[in-house]
Enzyme design. Structure first.
Site, PDB file in Angstrom:
ATOM      1  N   ALA A  28       0.813  -1.219   0.000  1.00 57.73           N
ATOM      2  CA  ALA A  28       0.000   0.000   0.000  1.00 57.73           C
ATOM      3  C   ALA A  28       0.842   1.261   0.000  1.00 57.73           C
ATOM      4  O   ALA A  28       0.312   2.359   0.168  1.00 57.73           O
ATOM      5  CB  ALA A  28      -0.919  -0.004   1.219  1.00 57.73           C
ATOM      6  N   ASN A  53       1.081  -5.171   8.281  1.00 58.52           N
ATOM      7  CA  ASN A  53       1.905  -5.969   7.381  1.00 58.52           C
ATOM      8  C   ASN A  53       2.889  -5.091   6.604  1.00 58.52           C
ATOM      9  O   ASN A  53       4.064  -5.405   6.434  1.00 58.52           O
ATOM     10  CB  ASN A  53       0.954  -6.675   6.402  1.00 58.52           C
ATOM     11  CG  ASN A  53       1.560  -7.851   5.695  1.00 58.52           C
ATOM     12  OD1 ASN A  53       2.313  -8.604   6.277  1.00 58.52           O
ATOM     13  ND2 ASN A  53       1.224  -7.999   4.440  1.00 58.52           N
ATOM     14  N   HIS A 107      -0.999   6.299   5.103  1.00 60.87           N
ATOM     15  CA  HIS A 107       0.373   5.958   5.467  1.00 60.87           C
ATOM     16  C   HIS A 107       1.247   7.195   5.314  1.00 60.87           C
ATOM     17  O   HIS A 107       1.229   7.842   4.260  1.00 60.87           O
ATOM     18  CB  HIS A 107       0.921   4.846   4.566  1.00 60.87           C
ATOM     19  CG  HIS A 107       0.194   3.546   4.712  1.00 60.87           C
ATOM     20  ND1 HIS A 107       0.568   2.588   5.614  1.00 60.87           N
ATOM     21  CD2 HIS A 107      -0.898   3.056   4.074  1.00 60.87           C
ATOM     22  CE1 HIS A 107      -0.252   1.565   5.532  1.00 60.87           C
ATOM     23  NE2 HIS A 107      -1.159   1.827   4.601  1.00 60.87           N
TER      24      HIS A 107
END
Length: 269
Positions: A126, A192, A222
């Site tokens: 991601a 993860n 993020h």
């Protein structure tokens, strides 16, 4: 499909695996999924590519010819499937990177890859800017901090419920701060991706991670901040949650798609 298509074994038919296969078909990518590994071959599977074998374990890889095995089945599935693929000289792409917090597993995978000349491929998941972070780490790097903010509901069923009432939150709450190794080990489905930023930069134990549940968020955010001899960087992404799995992002599936298409294509960007 032509004889020159990249032959792929896909392990896992959850939200990520099915999305990747669907996108490959929709884009008419020069890729042939020759087998899909699942726990129960008797269960109905929607959207499987035609002429794809369903197999229940790595022992069923015998007789299958492939170039790449893509793992998207969860950390418990990684070792047996990965070791079997690498032993055959196939390249290996890992989605469940939280499994790599196990130093012994990582060492075993690297030894097996070296023995057969195969490559272990870690997609950016991601994240964006991983190429810049990995390049910057070639010189001294002082710090990397990775902050992950997801909607409160995305943390349901995780250890976050041990420290807060997710349903009662009225404001963002940072419920964990620690190393990338600790974050990925304790929150393997949600954090993860911290393994990826850590492996690209200064390692699992020096990379600091903060995890936040935000009742007002609709995206998975993020933010990575790094400082070193190269200078400084801040990378921020807001990703749409993956349909069927709010713990992950659409970009996670897209990064696997890109990795597979890069292995199949003559031009890599």
């Amino acid at each position: 499909m032509s004889g020159s298509d990249l032959r792929v074994v896909l392990v896992g038919w959850g939200a990520i695996g099915a999305r990747v296969a669907g996108l490959l078909a929709a884009r008419a990518s020069p890729v042939r999924i020759v087998a899909v590994g699942v726990r129960d071959t008797g269960a109905k599977r929607q959207g499987l590519p035609p002429d794809t074998r369903l197999i229940a374990g790595p022992e069923a890889l015998e007789g299958i010819e492939a170039d790449l095995l893509v793992e998207a089945a969860g950390r418990a599935a990684l070792r047996p499937w990965a070791m079997a693929a690498l032993a055959r000289g196939w390249d290996l792409a890992i989605a469940s990177t939280s499994a790599l917090t196990d130093a012994d597993l990582l060492a075993d995978l690297r030894d097996q890859a070296k023995a057969t000349g195969a490559q272990i491929l870690i997609p950016p998941g991601a994240l964006g800017g991983i190429d810049a972070l990995a390049a910057a780490s070639r010189l001294n790097m002082d710090m990397v901090r990775h902050e992950i903010v997801k909607p409160a509901r995305a943390w349901a069923g995780t250890a976050a419920e041990e420290v807060c009432d997710l349903a009662a939150l009225t404001a963002p709450l940072t419920f964990f701060e620690g190393s990338a190794r600790q974050a990925a080990d304790r929150f393997p489905q949600n954090a993860n991706v911290a393994v990826i930023s850590a492996m690209a930069g200064i390692g699992l134990d020096r990379t600091m991670v903060a995890l936040t549940a935000d009742p007002g968020a609709t995206m998975n955010r993020h933010s990575i901040t790094a400082r070193g001899d190269f200078g400084t960087m801040t990378i921020t992404l807001e990703n749409r949650p993956l349909a069927g799995n709010p713990k992950s992002s659409e970009l996670t599936a897209l990064s696997l798609l890109r990795l597979i298409e890069n292995r199949a294509g003559g031009l890599v960007i």
